[in-house]
Design a protein around this motif. Sequence first.
Motif, PDB file in Angstrom:
ATOM      1  N   ILE A  18     -38.049 -16.766  51.301  1.00 47.47           N
ATOM      2  CA  ILE A  18     -37.473 -15.353  51.709  1.00 47.47           C
ATOM      3  C   ILE A  18     -36.283 -15.765  52.585  1.00 47.47           C
ATOM      4  CG2 ILE A  18     -38.006 -13.289  52.931  1.00 47.47           C
ATOM      5  CD1 ILE A  18     -40.900 -13.444  52.553  1.00 47.47           C
ATOM      6  N   LYS A  19     -36.954 -16.669  53.540  1.00 48.19           N
ATOM      7  CA  LYS A  19     -35.624 -17.008  54.373  1.00 48.19           C
ATOM      8  C   LYS A  19     -34.157 -17.669  53.370  1.00 48.19           C
ATOM      9  CE  LYS A  19     -38.064 -18.605  58.306  1.00 48.19           C
ATOM     10  NZ  LYS A  19     -38.778 -19.161  59.736  1.00 48.19           N
ATOM     11  N   ASP A  20     -35.241 -18.681  52.603  1.00 50.00           N
ATOM     12  CA  ASP A  20     -34.107 -19.254  51.583  1.00 50.00           C
ATOM     13  C   ASP A  20     -32.753 -18.844  51.027  1.00 50.00           C
ATOM     14  OD1 ASP A  20     -34.509 -21.890  51.999  1.00 50.00           O
ATOM     15  OD2 ASP A  20     -36.095 -22.512  49.949  1.00 50.00           O
ATOM     16  N   CYS A  21     -33.510 -17.001  50.306  1.00 51.49           N
ATOM     17  CA  CYS A  21     -33.128 -16.309  49.233  1.00 51.49           C
ATOM     18  C   CYS A  21     -32.500 -15.574  50.439  1.00 51.49           C
ATOM     19  CB  CYS A  21     -34.406 -15.794  48.800  1.00 51.49           C
ATOM     20  SG  CYS A  21     -33.521 -13.971  47.929  1.00 51.49           S
ATOM     21  N   ILE A  22     -33.080 -15.170  51.327  1.00 49.70           N
ATOM     22  CA  ILE A  22     -31.600 -15.051  52.593  1.00 49.70           C
ATOM     23  C   ILE A  22     -30.389 -15.267  52.594  1.00 49.70           C
ATOM     24  CG2 ILE A  22     -31.247 -14.170  54.401  1.00 49.70           C
ATOM     25  CD1 ILE A  22     -34.044 -13.036  54.522  1.00 49.70           C
ATOM     26  N   ARG A  23     -29.985 -16.269  52.620  1.00 53.79           N
ATOM     27  CA  ARG A  23     -29.566 -17.680  53.182  1.00 53.79           C
ATOM     28  C   ARG A  23     -28.596 -17.937  51.963  1.00 53.79           C
ATOM     29  NH1 ARG A  23     -33.812 -20.667  55.773  1.00 53.79           N
ATOM     30  NH2 ARG A  23     -33.424 -20.207  58.697  1.00 53.79           N
ATOM     31  N   ARG A  24     -29.196 -17.839  50.371  1.00 56.38           N
ATOM     32  CA  ARG A  24     -28.256 -17.444  49.447  1.00 56.38           C
ATOM     33  C   ARG A  24     -27.657 -16.758  49.167  1.00 56.38           C
ATOM     34  NH1 ARG A  24     -33.411 -19.935  47.221  1.00 56.38           N
ATOM     35  NH2 ARG A  24     -33.500 -17.790  45.672  1.00 56.38           N
ATOM     36  N   ASN A  25     -28.016 -15.982  49.261  1.00 51.77           N
ATOM     37  CA  ASN A  25     -27.846 -14.588  49.302  1.00 51.77           C
ATOM     38  C   ASN A  25     -27.259 -14.091  49.869  1.00 51.77           C
ATOM     39  OD1 ASN A  25     -28.573 -13.565  46.836  1.00 51.77           O
ATOM     40  ND2 ASN A  25     -30.526 -13.986  46.959  1.00 51.77           N
ATOM     41  N   ILE A  26     -26.906 -14.414  51.057  1.00 48.47           N
ATOM     42  CA  ILE A  26     -25.314 -13.976  52.397  1.00 48.47           C
ATOM     43  C   ILE A  26     -25.284 -15.122  52.907  1.00 48.47           C
ATOM     44  CG2 ILE A  26     -25.726 -12.666  54.588  1.00 48.47           C
ATOM     45  CD1 ILE A  26     -28.189 -10.683  53.887  1.00 48.47           C
ATOM     46  N   THR A  27     -24.078 -14.730  53.179  1.00 47.57           N
ATOM     47  CA  THR A  27     -23.329 -16.610  52.608  1.00 47.57           C
ATOM     48  C   THR A  27     -22.802 -17.005  53.663  1.00 47.57           C
ATOM     49  OG1 THR A  27     -21.410 -15.368  51.919  1.00 47.57           O
ATOM     50  CG2 THR A  27     -22.772 -16.376  50.137  1.00 47.57           C
ATOM     51  N   GLU A  28     -22.313 -15.367  54.989  1.00 43.18           N
ATOM     52  CA  GLU A  28     -22.199 -15.909  56.077  1.00 43.18           C
ATOM     53  C   GLU A  28     -23.280 -16.000  57.010  1.00 43.18           C
ATOM     54  OE1 GLU A  28     -19.673 -13.267  57.312  1.00 43.18           O
ATOM     55  OE2 GLU A  28     -20.010 -11.813  55.860  1.00 43.18           O
ATOM     56  N   GLU A  29     -23.653 -17.484  57.671  1.00 41.58           N
ATOM     57  CA  GLU A  29     -25.040 -17.863  58.968  1.00 41.58           C
ATOM     58  C   GLU A  29     -25.363 -17.116  58.907  1.00 41.58           C
ATOM     59  OE1 GLU A  29     -26.174 -21.751  60.522  1.00 41.58           O
ATOM     60  OE2 GLU A  29     -25.441 -22.247  59.110  1.00 41.58           O
ATOM     61  N   PRO A  30     -24.671 -16.713  60.241  1.00 42.55           N
ATOM     62  CA  PRO A  30     -25.140 -15.674  61.847  1.00 42.55           C
ATOM     63  C   PRO A  30     -25.203 -14.276  60.375  1.00 42.55           C
ATOM     64  CG  PRO A  30     -22.738 -16.057  62.318  1.00 42.55           C
ATOM     65  CD  PRO A  30     -22.953 -16.827  60.101  1.00 42.55           C
ATOM     66  N   LYS A  31     -24.870 -13.999  59.132  1.00 46.14           N
ATOM     67  CA  LYS A  31     -25.832 -12.523  59.161  1.00 46.14           C
ATOM     68  C   LYS A  31     -27.350 -12.667  58.326  1.00 46.14           C
ATOM     69  CE  LYS A  31     -21.371  -9.774  59.011  1.00 46.14           C
ATOM     70  NZ  LYS A  31     -20.567  -9.338  58.191  1.00 46.14           N
ATOM     71  N   ALA A  32     -27.034 -13.704  57.803  1.00 49.39           N
ATOM     72  CA  ALA A  32     -27.638 -14.260  57.101  1.00 49.39           C
ATOM     73  C   ALA A  32     -29.173 -14.870  58.363  1.00 49.39           C
ATOM     74  CB  ALA A  32     -28.278 -15.519  56.181  1.00 49.39           C
ATOM     75  N   GLU A  33     -28.990 -15.284  59.069  1.00 49.89           N
ATOM     76  CA  GLU A  33     -29.955 -15.337  60.380  1.00 49.89           C
ATOM     77  C   GLU A  33     -30.250 -14.188  61.163  1.00 49.89           C
ATOM     78  OE1 GLU A  33     -31.190 -18.624  60.692  1.00 49.89           O
ATOM     79  OE2 GLU A  33     -30.348 -18.955  58.533  1.00 49.89           O
ATOM     80  N   GLU A  34     -29.461 -13.480  61.313  1.00 51.80           N
ATOM     81  CA  GLU A  34     -29.671 -11.784  61.834  1.00 51.80           C
ATOM     82  C   GLU A  34     -30.923 -11.431  61.339  1.00 51.80           C
ATOM     83  OE1 GLU A  34     -26.643  -8.017  62.758  1.00 51.80           O
ATOM     84  OE2 GLU A  34     -25.809 -10.020  62.709  1.00 51.80           O
ATOM     85  N   LEU A  35     -30.541 -11.444  59.818  1.00 52.20           N
ATOM     86  CA  LEU A  35     -31.031 -10.338  58.389  1.00 52.20           C
ATOM     87  C   LEU A  35     -32.427 -10.923  58.796  1.00 52.20           C
ATOM     88  CD1 LEU A  35     -32.169  -8.323  57.146  1.00 52.20           C
ATOM     89  CD2 LEU A  35     -31.025  -9.966  54.546  1.00 52.20           C
ATOM     90  N   ILE A  36     -32.801 -12.655  59.016  1.00 50.81           N
ATOM     91  CA  ILE A  36     -34.691 -12.840  58.975  1.00 50.81           C
ATOM     92  C   ILE A  36     -34.770 -12.326  60.220  1.00 50.81           C
ATOM     93  CG2 ILE A  36     -35.648 -15.573  59.749  1.00 50.81           C
ATOM     94  CD1 ILE A  36     -33.534 -16.205  57.240  1.00 50.81           C
ATOM     95  N   GLN A  37     -33.907 -12.791  61.865  1.00 49.33           N
ATOM     96  CA  GLN A  37     -34.642 -12.192  62.294  1.00 49.33           C
ATOM     97  C   GLN A  37     -34.792 -10.823  63.455  1.00 49.33           C
ATOM     98  OE1 GLN A  37     -35.687 -14.527  65.304  1.00 49.33           O
ATOM     99  NE2 GLN A  37     -34.586 -15.901  63.846  1.00 49.33           N
ATOM    100  N   LYS A  38     -33.943  -9.939  62.066  1.00 53.48           N
ATOM    101  CA  LYS A  38     -34.448  -8.370  62.160  1.00 53.48           C
ATOM    102  C   LYS A  38     -35.788  -8.117  60.998  1.00 53.48           C
ATOM    103  CE  LYS A  38     -30.390  -6.481  62.857  1.00 53.48           C
ATOM    104  NZ  LYS A  38     -28.752  -5.869  61.972  1.00 53.48           N
TER     105      LYS A  38
END
Length: 136
Positions: A4-24
């Motif tokens: 799931i984390k990898d998929c988020i990071r692949r689809n949201i290219t801005e790292e801070p936004k990807a990490e924010e979604l993972i935390q949420k």
Amino acid sequence: EEQIKDCIRRNITEEPKAEELIQKLKQRLDIFTMCYSPLNMSIVLYVYKQDECQLPTTLTQLYYLYVLHTLKRSVENHFKHLDADDITDFKCLPDLMQLPFNSLCQMAYSGLVDDQLGFSKSQLPQSLQDFPGCGG
């Protein structure tokens, strides 16, 4: 979880936004567990991107926003003379979409009542079979 984390990071290219979604998602286990399904993962990603990087507070809100954004895309793709930004909720659909949408909602509700999880194009009322976005 790593998929799931990898998929988020692949689809949201801005790292801070990807990490924010993972935390949420870690705080919203109901939505996080949905993400093990690729379809649900794509819905979460789509709504997150479209809704200014916000995660809906309920599952109902997540699906509501997904359907609303899908209807807006349909207007943009099939009804270019209409303004998709005018669609702010299901009550604001253009007249030419309101009846088909209500028909589909009725079919979905009837399916729930009858424990029928899906339907085919042949089960659509004739008026919907050639409607853009309904398989026509």
